[in-house]
Design an enzyme around this catalytic site. Sequence first.
Site, PDB file in Angstrom:
ATOM      1  CB  SER A  67       0.433  -0.382  -7.939  1.00 61.53           C
ATOM      2  OG  SER A  67      -0.125   0.884  -7.772  1.00 61.53           O
ATOM      3  CE  LYS A  70       1.060   3.622  -9.558  1.00 60.73           C
ATOM      4  NZ  LYS A  70      -0.219   3.035  -9.180  1.00 60.73           N
ATOM      5  CE1 TYR A 192      -1.856   4.922 -11.950  1.00 65.70           C
ATOM      6  CE2 TYR A 192      -4.095   5.510 -11.309  1.00 65.70           C
ATOM      7  CZ  TYR A 192      -2.854   5.002 -10.991  1.00 65.70           C
ATOM      8  OH  TYR A 192      -2.600   4.553  -9.724  1.00 65.70           O
ATOM      9  CE1 TYR A 243       1.439   0.912  -3.667  1.00 63.37           C
ATOM     10  CE2 TYR A 243       1.410  -1.054  -2.323  1.00 63.37           C
ATOM     11  CZ  TYR A 243       0.989  -0.357  -3.421  1.00 63.37           C
ATOM     12  OH  TYR A 243       0.121  -0.947  -4.291  1.00 63.37           O
ATOM     13  CB  VAL A 261      -4.232  -1.782  -3.525  1.00 63.38           C
ATOM     14  CG1 VAL A 261      -3.296  -0.745  -2.943  1.00 63.38           C
ATOM     15  CG2 VAL A 261      -4.956  -1.251  -4.747  1.00 63.38           C
TER      16      VAL A 261
HETATM   17  N1  GLU Z   1      -5.818   2.048  -8.879  1.00 62.21           N
HETATM   18  C1  GLU Z   1      -5.176   2.242  -7.615  1.00 62.21           C
HETATM   19  C2  GLU Z   1      -5.111   3.711  -7.288  1.00 62.21           C
HETATM   20  O1  GLU Z   1      -4.723   4.483  -8.106  1.00 62.21           O
HETATM   21  C3  GLU Z   1      -3.805   1.634  -7.666  1.00 62.21           C
HETATM   22  C4  GLU Z   1      -3.215   1.620  -6.334  1.00 62.21           C
HETATM   23  C5  GLU Z   1      -2.173   0.579  -6.094  1.00 62.21           C
HETATM   24  O2  GLU Z   1      -2.267  -0.584  -6.474  1.00 62.21           O
HETATM   25  O3  GLU Z   1      -1.212   0.995  -5.471  1.00 62.21           O
HETATM   26  O4  GLU Z   1      -5.455   4.118  -6.216  1.00 62.21           O
END
Ligand code: GLU
Length: 307
Positions: A67, A70, A192, A243, A261
């Site tokens: 993430s 992002k 994504y 988060y 994650v």
């Molecule tokens: N590829 C992970 C998902 O979409 C990313 C999650 C993350 O790092 O928060 O579940």
Amino acid sequence: LSKDIDYQSVLSEIHNEIAPLIGGGKVANYIPPLAEVPSEKFGMALQCTEGESFSIADGGERFSIQSISKLFALTLAYRHAGASIWERVGREPSGTPFNSLVQLEYEKGIPRNPFINAGALVISDIILGLATDPQNSFLGFLREQSGSSSIKVDEATLRAEKATGHRNRALANLLKDFDNLEHPVEDVLDFYFFQCSVKMNCQELASTCLYLANQGDSPHAGKVISARKAKRINAVMLTCGTYDAAGDFAYRVGLPGKSGVGGGIVAIVPDLMSLCVWSPALNSSGNSYVGTKALELFTTKTHLSIF
Ligand code: GLU
């Protein structure tokens, strides 16, 4: 004052002090290749706006950025599409897990922020409409900002993301149903998953984030975005970047941060440096357990929290 700090010694102290914590937390296992990473790994790197850089332990070992991607996707979409992105995605903390479907349903397909999965899917859709070769533009951005031309996607992770991403597929379908995706669901998901599957190390991530510590302008890789936009991205990182533990992260660390994650967290000390820490075992909110502690020790020792 900050110029007098011996950052390499600070990193060594942190490395010693986190040692007893290794073994706490749990490595993400819902994407199988992530589960294979040894939980005792730890790396940390700093990149100062004035050019010095520091790194310790596994700071040069690549891991799945997940993430953290992002943050870079938001930068690219915001740079090119400007404030119009906020018509399709919000900028409030979600207070729900990163992959929650419930909030998206009752808020009629407008994700709370760009750092939860639903928001990142909308951002991915926006980039698909802006770039002719979005995957290469995304990788090109990371390679240019980090100075590492070998950065790439990990194919095993990419395959696993596609095979296990049922919840992301559900989010994308819900967004499509609410008319908040312009491109086909599978195209948005592919892009994504591609972003999540990139591997980078702490040094590369710290270098890549430097524009956010320097008013949008990377000292080694040129202007990325305006100072106004950099200010706003930092604000969204602070309020939404870790988060539904963003409040606790601000309380402990006191810096804008974005986690993934894979166990990485990037953080920004405005006008001074960008930093990245990596340790794969996560706490219950999905942030690196040791990584959060290391950043907390960093701001405690250096007094570089923004507060
Ligand atoms: N590829 C992970 C998902 O979409 C990313 C999650 C993350 O790092 O928060 O579940």
